[in-house]
Design a protein around this motif. Sequence first.
Motif, mmCIF file in Angstrom:
data_model
loop_
_atom_site.group_PDB
_atom_site.id
_atom_site.type_symbol
_atom_site.label_atom_id
_atom_site.label_comp_id
_atom_site.label_asym_id
_atom_site.label_seq_id
_atom_site.Cartn_x
_atom_site.Cartn_y
_atom_site.Cartn_z
ATOM 1 N N PHE A 135 7.222 3.645 -8.396
ATOM 2 C CA PHE A 135 6.218 4.403 -9.139
ATOM 3 C C PHE A 135 6.426 4.378 -10.651
ATOM 4 C CE2 PHE A 135 7.118 6.467 -5.014
ATOM 5 C CZ PHE A 135 5.955 6.072 -4.356
ATOM 6 N N LYS A 153 6.477 -3.746 -13.496
ATOM 7 C CA LYS A 153 5.274 -3.949 -14.307
ATOM 8 C C LYS A 153 5.221 -5.393 -14.810
ATOM 9 C CE LYS A 153 2.854 -2.185 -18.382
ATOM 10 N NZ LYS A 153 2.925 -1.279 -19.558
ATOM 11 N N ASP A 203 -4.273 -5.577 -6.643
ATOM 12 C CA ASP A 203 -5.654 -5.204 -6.913
ATOM 13 C C ASP A 203 -5.887 -3.822 -6.310
ATOM 14 O OD1 ASP A 203 -8.374 -4.859 -7.107
ATOM 15 O OD2 ASP A 203 -8.880 -6.895 -6.482
ATOM 16 N N ALA A 204 -5.715 -2.790 -7.128
ATOM 17 C CA ALA A 204 -5.758 -1.416 -6.624
ATOM 18 C C ALA A 204 -7.114 -1.044 -6.046
ATOM 19 C CB ALA A 204 -5.380 -0.448 -7.741
ATOM 20 N N PRO A 252 -5.555 -0.128 -1.990
ATOM 21 C CA PRO A 252 -5.163 1.113 -2.693
ATOM 22 C C PRO A 252 -3.863 1.746 -2.199
ATOM 23 C CG PRO A 252 -6.795 1.611 -1.018
ATOM 24 C CD PRO A 252 -6.554 0.122 -0.945
ATOM 25 N N MET A 288 -0.605 1.453 -2.724
ATOM 26 C CA MET A 288 0.399 1.890 -3.701
ATOM 27 C C MET A 288 -0.115 3.036 -4.562
ATOM 28 S SD MET A 288 3.142 0.364 -3.101
ATOM 29 C CE MET A 288 4.007 1.066 -4.500
ATOM 30 N N ALA A 289 -1.414 3.006 -4.894
ATOM 31 C CA ALA A 289 -2.001 4.102 -5.685
ATOM 32 C C ALA A 289 -1.967 5.409 -4.893
ATOM 33 C CB ALA A 289 -3.434 3.748 -6.079
ATOM 34 N N LYS A 290 -2.260 5.331 -3.588
ATOM 35 C CA LYS A 290 -2.223 6.543 -2.750
ATOM 36 C C LYS A 290 -0.795 7.055 -2.615
ATOM 37 C CE LYS A 290 -6.618 6.821 -1.524
ATOM 38 N NZ LYS A 290 -7.044 6.417 -0.176
ATOM 39 N N ALA A 346 1.549 6.795 -4.807
ATOM 40 C CA ALA A 346 1.908 7.430 -6.079
ATOM 41 C C ALA A 346 1.355 8.848 -6.165
ATOM 42 C CB ALA A 346 1.395 6.590 -7.243
ATOM 43 N N GLU A 347 0.184 9.056 -5.585
ATOM 44 C CA GLU A 347 -0.440 10.386 -5.639
ATOM 45 C C GLU A 347 0.357 11.424 -4.858
ATOM 46 O OE1 GLU A 347 -4.429 10.077 -4.270
ATOM 47 O OE2 GLU A 347 -5.055 8.658 -5.837
#
Length: 679
Positions: A513, A518, A524-525, A529, A531-533, A535-536
Amino acid sequence: MSQTLSASTLLAVPLAPLAGALLAGIFGTTFGGNWIGRRLSHTLTILGVLVAFILSAMTLKSVAVDGARFNETLYTWMVVGGLKMEVGFLIDSLTAMMMVVVTFVSLMVHIYTIGYMEEDDGYNRFFAYISLFTFSMLMLVMSNNLLQLFFGWEAVGLVSYLLIGFWFNKPTAIFANMKAFLVNRVGDFGFILGIGLIAAYTGTLNYSEIFAKAGELGALSFPGTSWMLITVICICLFIGAMGKSAQFPLHVWLPDSMEGPTPISALIHAATMVTAGIFMVSRMSPLFELSDTALNFILVIGAITALFMGFLGIIQNDIKRVVAYSTLSQLGYMTVALGASAYSVAVFHLMTHAFFKALLFLGAGSVIMGMHHNQDIRWMGGVRKYMPITWITSLLGSLALIGTPLFSGFYSKDSIIEAVHFSHLPAAGFAHFAVLAGVFITAFYSFRMYFLVFHGKERYDQNPDAHHDDHHDDHHGHDAKPHESPWVVTVPLVLLAIPSVVVGFMFIQPMLFGDFFKDVIFVDAAKHPAMAKLAEIFHGPVAMAVHGLQTAPFWLAVAGVALSYYMYMVNPALPAAIKRICMPIYTLFENKYYLDWINENILARGARALGVGLWKGGDQAIIDGALVNGSWKLVRGVSGVVRWVQSGFVFHYALVMILGVFALMTWFVWGDTFLQLIK
């Protein structure tokens, strides 16, 4: 501000183990006259790997803290048209992390080998091989182009062949190393096709240049089909990963590779070589993100491997094979993470798994030494009081493997399960079921082994096959009591146990996270999604561990441990009763889903029959028979006829000339009339 790393320092990382391998392999063996003894051989090879580890750790610090980067060509081998074939290094966070993992585990294995291979005649040769392997793996992970990657890829395969068949007088070892070599060639065929397609359509083998043209590749179709070119490329590359990282159905080589000495099981088949495919797919994430079809394929293969290889671990009685099937299952978890576009999670699990799986393999080797080279867990029991250091470190490794909260395996394994849960790909449902079921299975077979080895009634004096061993020379009686291993064996166990416990807690935040990956791993978020979820819902490692106590994976693991304890400690008659009731399933597992039978009796015999047919029908009948022999027979026949015409008498030649003139005159006079009559 990013800094540039020194090329000479980076060169020293792979060259130091190579120097040790050459010195021990040439001057420490009969090939070079045995000029140096055992002590100097292991000192030189350990020193080479130690230098590589120190430089790798310094490189990781520079990359992670100072933002240092390196991406340069060091040597141009040749230029073919516009295609450059080069040797170069790409050092970023992914490479630096892999360098540290490879060199640290290798260093532990080198030290451990001093005690484990003490009685073996091939002592110096073994040290040369494992140092050469370390060089090959470093060249693979440090490469900045596909040519060098392929060189390292094939080199680790070659050294693996040498190490699995290290005891070359042992028929099972020779069979195992040939099997590993051939199965990996199947995967490598797909891998080189993928590399060839990339070279053909981008005109380069350099990573940066390939990734810059990823969008162009994504817009092309494979010639003559409606398939996306990028899908074909990614599937071909992944087939290479299936062979090297032992994914179904190209996994069959890895369990048999346990025929080699235990240290190479830890080095090659837990921590480094088998993770090369995971590393390669993560490195190629800009390409894989463009093909949902390829990602679905990866998800399915990984899920099958994670679940069905775990089943096979339940019935194994050889301590090393239990850990080997655990490796297969955990590689399936990593592959599932790749399919869910959670590349950083896959690499994170690669790192944590390297420590605790190397620990489990070396712990198994320590048990084998303490049990006088008995490997059958049915004839162990009660070892805990004789081998306290091996016991506690093996327990820590097992707790990490099953995903106990706060241990390293928990953070990486739970992240994989959650990432698959958040994936939108069609295969994600099956994959999520597989990795959840795998938690229970992993806990069951891991603690089945743990309880049978370290607890319960002592059974080492009942072993009917006291000489079923991992070493050549076993002169101990089967009634000798177990004993703790020497310090050169136990120190690596302790040093591997430390990261097995703490490394997940320490690095989950920056690696998953933070900015650690980087500009290295691309996702491609919008389409993927997961990895984005993740992180939330992440609120720190402590909160994750506390929450983990309430989740299904934790209770599935507890259920697996509890069931194994009941079946093997409380009611030991139950496993035999279940075996009798479920004999068809047990037979299926014992025969490893009959994949070996299919390979040997259908594929291998079919290939042999095809080869014999091409040899006899194509080579012997057509090429030799019709073309080569047929041509000279035709010439001989024509010559035989013509020979009668060449009599050597002048009056014969005069007669032929007169007849020829007569025929020509007749044709000129009556030719037209003859043609008209025919019409």
